[in-house]
Motif scaffolding. Structure first.
Motif, PDB file in Angstrom:
ATOM      1  N   PHE A 118       3.255   3.670  -8.918  1.00  0.00           N
ATOM      2  CA  PHE A 118       1.836   3.521  -8.623  1.00  0.00           C
ATOM      3  C   PHE A 118       1.762   2.000  -8.253  1.00  0.00           C
ATOM      4  O   PHE A 118       0.944   1.488  -7.802  1.00  0.00           O
ATOM      5  CB  PHE A 118       0.849   4.044  -9.649  1.00  0.00           C
ATOM      6  N   GLN A 121       2.711   1.159  -5.431  1.00  0.00           N
ATOM      7  CA  GLN A 121       1.712   1.350  -4.242  1.00  0.00           C
ATOM      8  C   GLN A 121       0.581   0.164  -4.063  1.00  0.00           C
ATOM      9  O   GLN A 121       0.277  -0.042  -2.907  1.00  0.00           O
ATOM     10  CB  GLN A 121       1.039   2.617  -4.265  1.00  0.00           C
ATOM     11  N   VAL A 122       0.259  -0.132  -5.218  1.00  0.00           N
ATOM     12  CA  VAL A 122      -0.848  -1.437  -5.157  1.00  0.00           C
ATOM     13  C   VAL A 122      -0.114  -2.488  -4.693  1.00  0.00           C
ATOM     14  O   VAL A 122      -0.878  -3.286  -3.798  1.00  0.00           O
ATOM     15  CB  VAL A 122      -1.447  -1.666  -6.784  1.00  0.00           C
ATOM     16  N   SER A 125      -0.146  -2.775  -0.965  1.00  0.00           N
ATOM     17  CA  SER A 125      -1.362  -2.241  -0.157  1.00  0.00           C
ATOM     18  C   SER A 125      -1.810  -3.399   0.671  1.00  0.00           C
ATOM     19  O   SER A 125      -1.474  -4.588   0.447  1.00  0.00           O
ATOM     20  CB  SER A 125      -2.386  -2.077  -1.336  1.00  0.00           C
ATOM     21  N   LYS A 126      -2.785  -3.179   1.381  1.00  0.00           N
ATOM     22  CA  LYS A 126      -3.401  -4.087   2.344  1.00  0.00           C
ATOM     23  C   LYS A 126      -4.388  -5.132   1.669  1.00  0.00           C
ATOM     24  O   LYS A 126      -4.262  -6.161   2.011  1.00  0.00           O
ATOM     25  CB  LYS A 126      -4.272  -3.235   3.488  1.00  0.00           C
ATOM     26  N   ARG A 127      -5.050  -4.653   0.741  1.00  0.00           N
ATOM     27  CA  ARG A 127      -6.364  -5.427   0.055  1.00  0.00           C
ATOM     28  C   ARG A 127      -5.545  -6.527  -0.716  1.00  0.00           C
ATOM     29  O   ARG A 127      -5.947  -7.813  -0.680  1.00  0.00           O
ATOM     30  CB  ARG A 127      -7.253  -4.554  -0.935  1.00  0.00           C
ATOM     31  N   SER A 145      -1.024  -2.807   5.334  1.00  0.00           N
ATOM     32  CA  SER A 145      -0.416  -1.952   4.332  1.00  0.00           C
ATOM     33  C   SER A 145       0.844  -1.716   4.661  1.00  0.00           C
ATOM     34  O   SER A 145       1.329  -1.431   5.851  1.00  0.00           O
ATOM     35  CB  SER A 145      -1.231  -0.517   4.435  1.00  0.00           C
ATOM     36  N   PRO A 148       2.573   4.429   3.877  1.00  0.00           N
ATOM     37  CA  PRO A 148       3.981   4.905   3.365  1.00  0.00           C
ATOM     38  C   PRO A 148       4.953   4.524   4.037  1.00  0.00           C
ATOM     39  O   PRO A 148       4.818   4.457   5.491  1.00  0.00           O
ATOM     40  CB  PRO A 148       3.731   6.457   3.460  1.00  0.00           C
ATOM     41  N   VAL A 227       4.684   9.422  -3.457  1.00  0.00           N
ATOM     42  CA  VAL A 227       3.412   8.599  -3.479  1.00  0.00           C
ATOM     43  C   VAL A 227       3.904   7.506  -2.335  1.00  0.00           C
ATOM     44  O   VAL A 227       2.686   7.045  -1.774  1.00  0.00           O
ATOM     45  CB  VAL A 227       3.472   7.609  -5.092  1.00  0.00           C
ATOM     46  N   ARG A 230       6.660   8.898   3.545  1.00  0.00           N
ATOM     47  CA  ARG A 230       6.144   9.848   4.614  1.00  0.00           C
ATOM     48  C   ARG A 230       6.776  11.130   4.462  1.00  0.00           C
ATOM     49  O   ARG A 230       7.848  11.372   4.091  1.00  0.00           O
ATOM     50  CB  ARG A 230       6.574   9.309   6.193  1.00  0.00           C
TER      51      ARG A 230
ATOM     52  N   ASN B 158     -15.099   5.201   3.243  1.00  0.00           N
ATOM     53  CA  ASN B 158     -15.472   3.901   3.098  1.00  0.00           C
ATOM     54  C   ASN B 158     -16.507   3.346   3.789  1.00  0.00           C
ATOM     55  O   ASN B 158     -16.217   3.281   5.040  1.00  0.00           O
ATOM     56  CB  ASN B 158     -14.343   2.897   3.114  1.00  0.00           C
ATOM     57  N   GLU B 161     -16.179   0.397   6.284  1.00  0.00           N
ATOM     58  CA  GLU B 161     -15.081   0.493   7.411  1.00  0.00           C
ATOM     59  C   GLU B 161     -15.421   1.721   8.586  1.00  0.00           C
ATOM     60  O   GLU B 161     -14.868   1.502   9.369  1.00  0.00           O
ATOM     61  CB  GLU B 161     -13.907   0.480   6.855  1.00  0.00           C
ATOM     62  N   LYS B 226      -2.922   9.139   7.379  1.00  0.00           N
ATOM     63  CA  LYS B 226      -1.936   8.274   6.806  1.00  0.00           C
ATOM     64  C   LYS B 226      -1.286   9.038   5.558  1.00  0.00           C
ATOM     65  O   LYS B 226       0.011   8.419   5.279  1.00  0.00           O
ATOM     66  CB  LYS B 226      -2.723   6.800   6.520  1.00  0.00           C
ATOM     67  N   LEU B 227      -1.955   9.314   4.764  1.00  0.00           N
ATOM     68  CA  LEU B 227      -1.699   9.715   3.245  1.00  0.00           C
ATOM     69  C   LEU B 227      -1.686  11.158   3.073  1.00  0.00           C
ATOM     70  O   LEU B 227      -2.939  11.805   3.123  1.00  0.00           O
ATOM     71  CB  LEU B 227      -2.440   9.085   2.070  1.00  0.00           C
ATOM     72  N   GLY B 233      -4.772  10.540  -8.255  1.00  0.00           N
ATOM     73  CA  GLY B 233      -4.561   9.291  -8.418  1.00  0.00           C
ATOM     74  C   GLY B 233      -4.118   8.482  -7.449  1.00  0.00           C
ATOM     75  O   GLY B 233      -4.457   7.342  -6.999  1.00  0.00           O
ATOM     76  N   THR B 234      -3.286   9.181  -6.502  1.00  0.00           N
ATOM     77  CA  THR B 234      -2.518   8.312  -5.139  1.00  0.00           C
ATOM     78  C   THR B 234      -3.964   8.032  -4.233  1.00  0.00           C
ATOM     79  O   THR B 234      -4.084   7.057  -3.821  1.00  0.00           O
ATOM     80  CB  THR B 234      -1.647   9.183  -4.676  1.00  0.00           C
ATOM     81  N   THR B 237      -6.216   5.387  -5.550  1.00  0.00           N
ATOM     82  CA  THR B 237      -5.534   4.095  -5.400  1.00  0.00           C
ATOM     83  C   THR B 237      -5.697   3.606  -3.756  1.00  0.00           C
ATOM     84  O   THR B 237      -5.947   2.597  -3.569  1.00  0.00           O
ATOM     85  CB  THR B 237      -4.177   4.201  -5.886  1.00  0.00           C
ATOM     86  N   ALA B 238      -5.508   4.485  -2.871  1.00  0.00           N
ATOM     87  CA  ALA B 238      -5.665   4.288  -1.567  1.00  0.00           C
ATOM     88  C   ALA B 238      -6.908   3.854  -1.289  1.00  0.00           C
ATOM     89  O   ALA B 238      -7.270   3.100  -0.467  1.00  0.00           O
ATOM     90  CB  ALA B 238      -5.030   5.631  -0.717  1.00  0.00           C
ATOM     91  N   VAL B 240      -9.322   2.524  -3.160  1.00  0.00           N
ATOM     92  CA  VAL B 240      -9.969   1.452  -3.964  1.00  0.00           C
ATOM     93  C   VAL B 240      -9.157   0.076  -3.268  1.00  0.00           C
ATOM     94  O   VAL B 240      -9.802  -0.680  -3.002  1.00  0.00           O
ATOM     95  CB  VAL B 240      -9.270   1.288  -5.542  1.00  0.00           C
ATOM     96  N   ASN B 241      -7.999   0.373  -2.552  1.00  0.00           N
ATOM     97  CA  ASN B 241      -7.314  -0.664  -2.109  1.00  0.00           C
ATOM     98  C   ASN B 241      -7.301  -0.694  -0.344  1.00  0.00           C
ATOM     99  O   ASN B 241      -6.486  -1.368   0.187  1.00  0.00           O
ATOM    100  CB  ASN B 241      -5.717  -0.540  -2.336  1.00  0.00           C
ATOM    101  N   ASP B 242      -8.511  -0.050   0.271  1.00  0.00           N
ATOM    102  CA  ASP B 242      -8.526   0.144   1.661  1.00  0.00           C
ATOM    103  C   ASP B 242      -7.454   0.616   2.433  1.00  0.00           C
ATOM    104  O   ASP B 242      -7.144   0.140   3.549  1.00  0.00           O
ATOM    105  CB  ASP B 242      -8.699  -1.354   2.235  1.00  0.00           C
ATOM    106  N   GLU B 243      -6.791   1.556   1.708  1.00  0.00           N
ATOM    107  CA  GLU B 243      -5.369   2.049   2.494  1.00  0.00           C
ATOM    108  C   GLU B 243      -5.741   3.069   3.512  1.00  0.00           C
ATOM    109  O   GLU B 243      -5.188   3.115   4.451  1.00  0.00           O
ATOM    110  CB  GLU B 243      -4.437   2.579   1.527  1.00  0.00           C
ATOM    111  N   PRO B 263     -16.521   0.756  -2.738  1.00  0.00           N
ATOM    112  CA  PRO B 263     -17.281   1.079  -1.703  1.00  0.00           C
ATOM    113  C   PRO B 263     -16.882   2.379  -1.233  1.00  0.00           C
ATOM    114  O   PRO B 263     -16.218   2.332  -0.289  1.00  0.00           O
ATOM    115  CB  PRO B 263     -17.003  -0.186  -0.823  1.00  0.00           C
TER     116      PRO B 263
END
Lengths: 282, 364
Positions: A118, A121-122, A125-127, A145, A148, A227, A230, B158, B161, B226-227, B233-234, B237-238, B240-243, B263
């Motif tokens: 996890f 993953q963070v 990430s993009k943000r 990002s 995956p 996680v 792909r 979101n 976006e 994408k996911l 949880g995955t 997280t995605a 929250v992080n704009d994934e 958001p």
């Protein structure tokens, strides 16, 4: 004397008992379930059929097995590739720095792989991920990002197995007699030549053991590919998990596990044979 | 991070990541010591899904029951995933189930029934049963369960976006490359929403060729996904992080994320969100028949359902008109849009087929 031997034997038999109880018994159960009939309601330990093993002929599962093995070989190679020079460097450090490094590596082992996956993953990430750092350094145009992807899976798995690699190699490197290198140098060998003809042969065996260990640890990897990867490259362990937990098809999942286990043992065996031959030849 | 929220019934998903932890917990169900102050004290052991869920029941719902009936509740954390029923079946057969009432997803009610785990209930003793929504009163092959609460899978996006916000599930199939997070596997509600949106309802899933048609439609989504998430949880997280721009996610967890400043917007599309329900069942070997009846009766009251909505974060199984929830409290857990029911019967019959075909599609 025989009484003492007997008592010693009893005292020392506990690892065998533990191995039987914790390894052999579950494995026999796994084998039993893999030939039981499929019961969607629960574990039916009844019937005798090889139906579940039919799954192993499906191209998707063979593909997943190959994905597992490929991933294991890549992670094994990368972690030895990184771990070998790292261990060399740690072994030549001052005692205090050495201890700090080893404690740090040991400490990462206390983190669960779920937490680590996890975090990656963070981190990717993009943000708030690494790509923002690359943008700041002028290496990338805009944050994006990085999951995956196969690279993310390999990076996370290397992070997980690297401590094992270093801890396997460290004893050999720390006992390495530096006078031998000195001798080679005195006899006219270049530093590279001395390294290749003295250090490498002496550490080949342990390096191979570290490689096989990294591979075996990776073959069963579950959370990181799930996680960070792909679906197209999900390894066998992920498919076993979903077959058992979501699909409730325990015979099929067990048959897949037996298959993966057999492939892993074979892989380790081949790797060890190769080392033995090479060590003998050198 | 947000307060970990647990929507029930995706239990096997969470079990995956808990891994060995769950197995250990399963092997040794917590058995807090009960103090026997009086011989006459009445007690009952009730198990619910672990973590936040169980804590909320223990803190807010069970005390109200004890106050109303004088029956002390021993709250038990239920192990998750497939192993729960396996172990319950064994302990029930041995005559010592670890609880008197447990909480289950619809499919586990059927699996347990097929193994004869549940005690048949006396409908006349549960007078409040008639307070439940009509759909939860429909006759079944056996009266061995009582609806406890529901949860919804909605279209979560979101809103910064994705403008304008979609109002239909068909937006998932619009051109949005690499945009969504969709739950993976045979238990994913993508089956229900695809069936309801394109095949006139979930009955298409009752046959293997119907399942193939639905999966073919889902495969058209692949470029947009994408996911393919397996545990919540995955996906959290995605988000929250704009994934991801959005996808399918649990309404209650999304609302907690909103509360914590992420958001996201949870949309009940016009075709309906997918509703899954959890049920109370009593293992046949439990001897606390009268106490169980009283608890089930209590669970069917507006008072209990309000507590469950406010504190557990699950949707009530009683019509909203009978409850004193404010608009905001109701919207946090439910909606007035008619829902798409979970395809329990289809999964009960074809789960392994759905899993195999889905995996083939998604890994191809």
């Amino acid at each position: 004397m025989t009484a003492l031997h007997l008592r010693l034997g009893v005292l020392l038999s506990w690892p065998m008992v533990a191995l039987l109880g914790l390894g052999a018994v579950p494995f026999v159960l796994l084998l039993r379930i893999s030939v039981a009939r499929h019961d969607p309601n629960g574990i039916a330990l009844s019937g005798l059929t090889l139906h579940a093993y039919g799954a192993l002929t499906e191209p998707e599962l063979l593909g997943a097995l190959l994905d597992s093995i490929r991933l294991a070989v890549i992670v094994g190679a990368v972690s030895v590739g990184l771990g070998y020079p790292l261990t060399w460097a740690i072994a030549r450090m001052r005692r205090r720095l050495q201890v700090a490094w080893l404690v740090f590596l040991l400490a990462t082992l206390s983190l669960s792989d779920v937490l680590i996956a996890f975090s990656w993953q963070v981190m990717l990430s993009k943000r708030i991920g690494l790509s923002n750092l690359f943008v700041a350094l002028g290496l990338m145009d805009g944050p994006e990002s990085l999951t995956p992807s196969a690279g993310a899976v390999v990076a996370c798995l290397v992070y997980l197995v690297l401590p094992f690699t270093v801890l396997t190699l460290f004893p050999v490197f720390s006992r390495l007699d530096l006078d031998l290198i000195q001798a080679a140098r005195t006899l006219g060998a270049s530093p590279l030549r001395a390294f290749l003809s003295v250090v490498v042969p002496m550490t080949k065996g342990p390096a191979m053991i570290a490689f096989v260990m990294a591979m075996v640890l990776t073959v069963g990897a579950y959370v990181p590919p799930l996680v960070l990867g792909r679906p197209q490259s999900w390894p066998m362990a992920v498919l076993i998990g979903s077959t058992a937990l979501a699909g409730h098809d325990l015979p099929r999942a067990s048959a897949m596990s037996v298959f993966l286990l057999a492939a892993t043992v074979l892989l380790a065996f081949v790797a060890f044979q190769a080392t033995r031959m090479r060590v003998r030849n050198s | 991070m947000t307060e970990p929220s647990f929507s029930p019934a995706k239990t096997s998903r969470r079990a995956i990541l808990r891994g060995a932890g769950a197995a250990v917990a399963a092997a040794a169900l917590p058995m807090p010591f009960i103090r026997r102050t009086q011989a006459a004290e009445r007690t009952i052991r009730i198990s619910t899904f672990g973590g936040y869920f169980e804590r909320m029941f223990a803190q807010h719902v069970f005390p109200a029951f004890t106050k109303a009936t004088g029956i002390q509740v021993q709250s038990i954390e239920q192990p998750e995933g497939a192993q729960f029923l396996f172990q319950l079946a064994a302990s029930n057969k041995a005559g010592s189930p670890p609880m008197d009432i447990c909480c289950l997803g619809a499919i586990d009610v059927l699996r347990g029934r097929a193994q004869g785990i549940w005690r048949g209930l006396d409908k006349t003793a549960i007078v409040n049963f008639t307070q439940l929504m009509a759909k939860f009163q429909e006759p079944q092959p056996a009266f061995d369960n009582v609806a406890a609460m529901s949860w919804y899978m909605t279209f979560v996006i979101n809103p910064e976006e994705l403008k304008p916000a979609p109002d239909s599930w068909t937006a998932l199939w619009d051109k949005h490359p690499n945009a969504w997070g969709i739950m993976n596997g045979s238990t994913s509600q993508i089956f229900e929403l695809t069936a309801a949106t394109y095949f006139g309802g979930i009955d298409v899933l009752l046959t293997e060729e119907g399942i193939d048609r639905v999966i073919a439609k889902i495969s058209e989504l692949k470029g947009n996904v994408k996911l393919w998430w397996q545990d919540e949880g995955t996906m959290q997280t995605a988000l929250v992080n704009d994934e991801v721009l959005g996808g399918i996610y649990m309404h209650d967890t999304a609302m907690i994320m909103v509360k914590n400043g992420t958001p996201v917007q949870s949309i009940f599309p016009k075709e309906g969100a997918v509703e899954s329900t959890n049920f109370w069942c009593q293992p046949a070997a439990s001897a606390k028949v009268a106490e169980a009846q009283e608890f089930l009766n209590f669970s069917c009251t507006p008072e209990a359902q309000q507590l469950i909505a406010r504190f557990v974060g699950s949707a009530p199984v009683i019509d909203r008109a009978r409850l004193n929830l404010t608009d905001q409290e109701f919207a946090a857990v439910s909606s007035n849009t008619p829902s798409i029911p979970a395809a329990t019967e289809a999964r009960y019959r074809h789960l392994d087929y759905m899993e195999r075909q889905f995996t083939k599609m998604v890994t191809a």
